[in-house]
Design a protein around this motif. Structure first.
Motif, PDB file in Angstrom:
ATOM      1  N   GLU A   1      43.833 -16.558  69.805  1.00  0.00           N
ATOM      2  CA  GLU A   1      44.600 -16.694  71.042  1.00  0.00           C
ATOM      3  C   GLU A   1      44.556 -15.403  71.847  1.00  0.00           C
ATOM      4  O   GLU A   1      44.667 -14.307  71.304  1.00  0.00           O
ATOM      5  CB  GLU A   1      46.044 -17.034  70.681  1.00  0.00           C
ATOM      6  CG  GLU A   1      46.901 -17.422  71.868  1.00  0.00           C
ATOM      7  CD  GLU A   1      48.291 -17.868  71.429  1.00  0.00           C
ATOM      8  OE1 GLU A   1      48.575 -19.069  71.523  1.00  0.00           O
ATOM      9  OE2 GLU A   1      49.079 -17.009  70.966  1.00  0.00           O
ATOM     10  N   SER A   2      44.405 -15.542  73.149  1.00  0.00           N
ATOM     11  CA  SER A   2      44.423 -14.378  74.032  1.00  0.00           C
ATOM     12  C   SER A   2      45.806 -13.727  74.025  1.00  0.00           C
ATOM     13  O   SER A   2      46.778 -14.301  73.517  1.00  0.00           O
ATOM     14  CB  SER A   2      44.047 -14.785  75.459  1.00  0.00           C
ATOM     15  OG  SER A   2      42.704 -15.210  75.519  1.00  0.00           O
ATOM     16  N   SER A   3      45.901 -12.559  74.625  1.00  0.00           N
ATOM     17  CA  SER A   3      47.160 -11.812  74.599  1.00  0.00           C
ATOM     18  C   SER A   3      48.255 -12.535  75.379  1.00  0.00           C
ATOM     19  O   SER A   3      47.988 -13.292  76.324  1.00  0.00           O
ATOM     20  CB  SER A   3      46.954 -10.419  75.203  1.00  0.00           C
ATOM     21  OG  SER A   3      46.798 -10.530  76.607  1.00  0.00           O
ATOM     22  N   LYS A   4      49.488 -12.276  75.003  1.00  0.00           N
ATOM     23  CA  LYS A   4      50.645 -12.925  75.656  1.00  0.00           C
ATOM     24  C   LYS A   4      50.719 -12.555  77.127  1.00  0.00           C
ATOM     25  O   LYS A   4      51.136 -13.362  77.963  1.00  0.00           O
ATOM     26  CB  LYS A   4      51.940 -12.562  74.931  1.00  0.00           C
ATOM     27  CG  LYS A   4      52.351 -11.102  74.996  1.00  0.00           C
ATOM     28  CD  LYS A   4      53.650 -10.863  74.230  1.00  0.00           C
ATOM     29  CE  LYS A   4      54.194  -9.452  74.425  1.00  0.00           C
ATOM     30  NZ  LYS A   4      53.251  -8.403  73.992  1.00  0.00           N
ATOM     31  N   GLU A   5      50.312 -11.337  77.470  1.00  0.00           N
ATOM     32  CA  GLU A   5      50.359 -10.903  78.873  1.00  0.00           C
ATOM     33  C   GLU A   5      49.412 -11.736  79.739  1.00  0.00           C
ATOM     34  O   GLU A   5      49.763 -12.128  80.864  1.00  0.00           O
ATOM     35  CB  GLU A   5      49.989  -9.420  78.991  1.00  0.00           C
ATOM     36  CG  GLU A   5      51.021  -8.467  78.412  1.00  0.00           C
ATOM     37  CD  GLU A   5      50.828  -8.208  76.926  1.00  0.00           C
ATOM     38  OE1 GLU A   5      51.539  -7.337  76.389  1.00  0.00           O
ATOM     39  OE2 GLU A   5      49.957  -8.864  76.304  1.00  0.00           O
ATOM     40  N   ILE A   6      48.215 -11.991  79.217  1.00  0.00           N
ATOM     41  CA  ILE A   6      47.259 -12.814  79.974  1.00  0.00           C
ATOM     42  C   ILE A   6      47.788 -14.234  80.125  1.00  0.00           C
ATOM     43  O   ILE A   6      47.771 -14.802  81.224  1.00  0.00           O
ATOM     44  CB  ILE A   6      45.882 -12.820  79.276  1.00  0.00           C
ATOM     45  CG1 ILE A   6      45.242 -11.426  79.346  1.00  0.00           C
ATOM     46  CG2 ILE A   6      44.956 -13.855  79.914  1.00  0.00           C
ATOM     47  CD1 ILE A   6      43.940 -11.293  78.574  1.00  0.00           C
ATOM     48  N   ILE A   7      48.280 -14.785  79.043  1.00  0.00           N
ATOM     49  CA  ILE A   7      48.803 -16.158  79.083  1.00  0.00           C
ATOM     50  C   ILE A   7      49.956 -16.267  80.080  1.00  0.00           C
ATOM     51  O   ILE A   7      50.013 -17.194  80.903  1.00  0.00           O
ATOM     52  CB  ILE A   7      49.244 -16.599  77.675  1.00  0.00           C
ATOM     53  CG1 ILE A   7      48.018 -16.683  76.741  1.00  0.00           C
ATOM     54  CG2 ILE A   7      49.954 -17.950  77.724  1.00  0.00           C
ATOM     55  CD1 ILE A   7      48.359 -16.824  75.276  1.00  0.00           C
ATOM     56  N   GLU A   8      50.866 -15.316  80.051  1.00  0.00           N
ATOM     57  CA  GLU A   8      52.017 -15.350  80.955  1.00  0.00           C
ATOM     58  C   GLU A   8      51.590 -15.196  82.413  1.00  0.00           C
ATOM     59  O   GLU A   8      52.130 -15.862  83.312  1.00  0.00           O
ATOM     60  CB  GLU A   8      53.012 -14.251  80.568  1.00  0.00           C
ATOM     61  CG  GLU A   8      53.747 -14.541  79.260  1.00  0.00           C
ATOM     62  CD  GLU A   8      54.519 -13.344  78.740  1.00  0.00           C
ATOM     63  OE1 GLU A   8      54.475 -12.262  79.401  1.00  0.00           O
ATOM     64  OE2 GLU A   8      55.169 -13.469  77.682  1.00  0.00           O
TER      65      GLU A   8
ATOM     66  N   VAL B   1      43.222  -5.169  72.067  1.00  0.00           N
ATOM     67  CA  VAL B   1      41.841  -4.904  71.636  1.00  0.00           C
ATOM     68  C   VAL B   1      41.837  -4.043  70.381  1.00  0.00           C
ATOM     69  O   VAL B   1      41.043  -4.273  69.457  1.00  0.00           O
ATOM     70  CB  VAL B   1      41.035  -4.226  72.761  1.00  0.00           C
ATOM     71  CG1 VAL B   1      39.598  -3.948  72.298  1.00  0.00           C
ATOM     72  CG2 VAL B   1      41.023  -5.084  74.016  1.00  0.00           C
ATOM     73  N   ASP B   2      42.707  -3.057  70.323  1.00  0.00           N
ATOM     74  CA  ASP B   2      42.784  -2.196  69.139  1.00  0.00           C
ATOM     75  C   ASP B   2      43.067  -3.020  67.880  1.00  0.00           C
ATOM     76  O   ASP B   2      42.466  -2.792  66.823  1.00  0.00           O
ATOM     77  CB  ASP B   2      43.888  -1.142  69.331  1.00  0.00           C
ATOM     78  CG  ASP B   2      43.578  -0.170  70.453  1.00  0.00           C
ATOM     79  OD1 ASP B   2      42.390  -0.023  70.809  1.00  0.00           O
ATOM     80  OD2 ASP B   2      44.536   0.429  70.987  1.00  0.00           O
TER      81      ASP B   2
ATOM     82  N   ASP C   1      33.421  -3.433  74.324  1.00  0.00           N
ATOM     83  CA  ASP C   1      34.715  -3.062  73.745  1.00  0.00           C
ATOM     84  C   ASP C   1      34.798  -3.305  72.252  1.00  0.00           C
ATOM     85  O   ASP C   1      35.749  -2.856  71.601  1.00  0.00           O
ATOM     86  CB  ASP C   1      35.833  -3.848  74.436  1.00  0.00           C
ATOM     87  CG  ASP C   1      35.893  -3.574  75.926  1.00  0.00           C
ATOM     88  OD1 ASP C   1      35.958  -2.390  76.296  1.00  0.00           O
ATOM     89  OD2 ASP C   1      35.858  -4.544  76.709  1.00  0.00           O
ATOM     90  N   ILE C   2      33.827  -4.031  71.690  1.00  0.00           N
ATOM     91  CA  ILE C   2      33.869  -4.383  70.265  1.00  0.00           C
ATOM     92  C   ILE C   2      32.998  -3.396  69.501  1.00  0.00           C
ATOM     93  O   ILE C   2      31.829  -3.653  69.196  1.00  0.00           O
ATOM     94  CB  ILE C   2      33.402  -5.841  70.031  1.00  0.00           C
ATOM     95  CG1 ILE C   2      34.052  -6.792  71.041  1.00  0.00           C
ATOM     96  CG2 ILE C   2      33.693  -6.262  68.600  1.00  0.00           C
ATOM     97  CD1 ILE C   2      35.569  -6.830  70.976  1.00  0.00           C
ATOM     98  N   VAL C   3      33.566  -2.239  69.209  1.00  0.00           N
ATOM     99  CA  VAL C   3      32.828  -1.149  68.568  1.00  0.00           C
ATOM    100  C   VAL C   3      33.642  -0.619  67.397  1.00  0.00           C
ATOM    101  O   VAL C   3      34.818  -0.284  67.545  1.00  0.00           O
ATOM    102  CB  VAL C   3      32.527  -0.017  69.577  1.00  0.00           C
ATOM    103  CG1 VAL C   3      31.940   1.196  68.868  1.00  0.00           C
ATOM    104  CG2 VAL C   3      31.560  -0.514  70.652  1.00  0.00           C
ATOM    105  N   TYR C   4      33.010  -0.554  66.227  1.00  0.00           N
ATOM    106  CA  TYR C   4      33.668  -0.075  65.002  1.00  0.00           C
ATOM    107  C   TYR C   4      33.204   1.323  64.607  1.00  0.00           C
ATOM    108  O   TYR C   4      33.951   2.088  64.026  1.00  0.00           O
ATOM    109  CB  TYR C   4      33.377  -1.026  63.835  1.00  0.00           C
ATOM    110  CG  TYR C   4      33.552  -2.481  64.161  1.00  0.00           C
ATOM    111  CD1 TYR C   4      34.798  -2.982  64.533  1.00  0.00           C
ATOM    112  CD2 TYR C   4      32.477  -3.364  64.115  1.00  0.00           C
ATOM    113  CE1 TYR C   4      34.964  -4.326  64.848  1.00  0.00           C
ATOM    114  CE2 TYR C   4      32.637  -4.711  64.424  1.00  0.00           C
ATOM    115  CZ  TYR C   4      33.876  -5.187  64.794  1.00  0.00           C
ATOM    116  OH  TYR C   4      34.025  -6.504  65.103  1.00  0.00           O
ATOM    117  N   SER C   5      31.947   1.610  64.894  1.00  0.00           N
ATOM    118  CA  SER C   5      31.360   2.886  64.469  1.00  0.00           C
ATOM    119  C   SER C   5      30.684   3.540  65.657  1.00  0.00           C
ATOM    120  O   SER C   5      29.912   2.901  66.381  1.00  0.00           O
ATOM    121  CB  SER C   5      30.335   2.640  63.350  1.00  0.00           C
ATOM    122  OG  SER C   5      29.691   3.834  62.976  1.00  0.00           O
TER     123      SER C   5
END
Length: 390
Positions: free
Chosen positions: A40-47, A287-288, A203-207
């Motif tokens: 589920e997307s973030s609550k802020e986006i949904i709101e 994202v974190d 934005d999807i970076v681990y290393s």
């Protein structure tokens, strides 16, 4: 947020779940396919979306305003410590749309477009259907890292007009270093090769750290366009919309002429615009947490394979929410393995062949989902592999 929550997506016109038969030929498979997430997307986006929908009027909208541009500027400042020029920002209906337009703007029919393989399957289609020639420079696996064969890359650049780059790289999850990016740019500059950089997974970076290609472009910056979106990161692709950075007024004017006058696509989805603005201004924390979860899922896949299906293996990628699984030790074809996965395991996992010949003995498992679903998928995979041993 609780990413462990399982959300039933069936019956929502969802590509991954409702239309799995289109690609895999069978209904009811557990899907790990197209690169969106079951989360589920973030609550802020949904709101923010609910508030706009409740307004009740959905007339034509605009993207070329300070709220949209400021949110993008803010994101690049806070996530990448990179200052963009807001004049560079252009809207696109999708990243692939922008790529397609710049392929046509910067090359002619029959010209070569270079990609690294295995590569995103959309690249093959957009090059071929623009009547350009696909030229491949295969990545080289060195331990648990993928690298460009720069000798081969330079040789191929001699016959190309464009290098279509994926950064981070889908499907292998490679995050390019500053040194690699500078070498890519140097070679492209030597042979006057225009660079189109698809950075939708940025934005999807681990290393390591994602470096926007324009940050290290130097005096070649006017020969590069960066295409991206908030859609992959925040799981909002169905809202529509993407954006690009184009540093030259001439190219911006030409692109906008095509977008507005020829293709009549300059009026964006208002929900996509609101989703992007809200995501970038308010949802960095989300994202974190996502990164922790998807990396943990990939680590679970790696550990499970080592303990339960030792013929299969995967490394922890630098980025992207995919486990890139090597099944070469099974000594079977991709087609035979897919048949077992579908008919015996009742699971749909993207075959590596989708991303070119270099992916023949791999699977791309999308882990942008609950851990419960990952476990179910792996158990189905084990049933399929066990059936091959009988």
């Amino acid at each position: 947020m609780n990413f462990d929550t399982v959300i039933d997506r069936k019956g929502t016109y969802c590509t991954q779940w409702d239309f799995v038969k289109d690609r895999f030929g069978k209904e009811g498979l557990l899907p790990f396919t197209i690169s969106d997430m079951d989360l589920e997307s973030s609550k802020e986006i949904i709101e923010a979306l609910i508030k706009r929908v409740n307004h009740g009027v959905f007339g034509y909208s605009r993207w070329n305003h300070e709220d949209f541009k400021n949110s993008i500027e803010f994101w690049y400042n806070t996530r990448f410590n990179y200052q963009i020029d807001k004049e560079w920002i252009l809207y696109a209906p999708s990243v692939i749309y922008a790529i397609s337009k710049f392929i046509k703007m910067k090359s002619n029919v029959g010209d070569g477009v270079l990609i690294n393989t295995p590569g995103y399957d959309g690249f093959f289609k957009v090059i071929a259907d623009n009547d350009r020639k696909i030229i491949s420079s295969p990545l080289v696996k060195n331990g648990n890292n993928y690298e460009i064969d720069f000798e081969d890359f330079e040789e191929k650049c001699k016959t190309c007009k464009i290098f279509l780059m994926c950064s981070p790289h889908n499907p292998v999850g490679k995050v390019w270093s500053v040194e690699e990016l500078k070498k890519i740019i140097s070679i492209c500059k030597k042979y006057n090769v225009f660079i189109i950089s698809d950075e939708i997974h940025m934005d999807i970076v681990y290393s390591g750290k994602h470096i926007p290609v324009l940050e290290v472009a130097g005096d070649y910056i006017d020969n590069i366009v960066l295409c991206t979106a908030a859609s992959k990161t925040f799981n909002i692709p169905a809202l529509g919309g993407a954006y690009l950075f184009c540093t030259t007024a001439k190219d911006r004017d030409e692109y906008l002429r095509i977008l507005k006058n020829r293709d009549a696509l300059s009026s964006p989805s208002i929900l996509g615009i609101i989703g992007t603005i809200t995501a970038y201004n308010q949802c960095g924390y989300w994202v974190d947490e996502l990164l922790k979860y998807t990396k943990s899922n990939i680590e679970f896949v790696k550990d499970y394979l080592e303990k339960n299906i030792p013929e299969l293996s995967c490394d922890i990628p630098d980025g992207c929410y995919f486990a890139w699984i090597d099944f070469s030790k099974l000594n079977i074809s991709s087609e035979e393995f897919q048949k077992a996965l579908i008919d015996v395991g009742n699971v749909a996992i993207m075959p590596g062949l989708t991303y070119g010949e270099a992916g023949r003995f791999f699977l791309r498992l999308n882990v942008g989902c609950s851990l419960e679903k990952v476990k179910d998928g792996l158990s189905r995979m084990k049933i399929a592999v066990d059936s091959l041993k009988r």
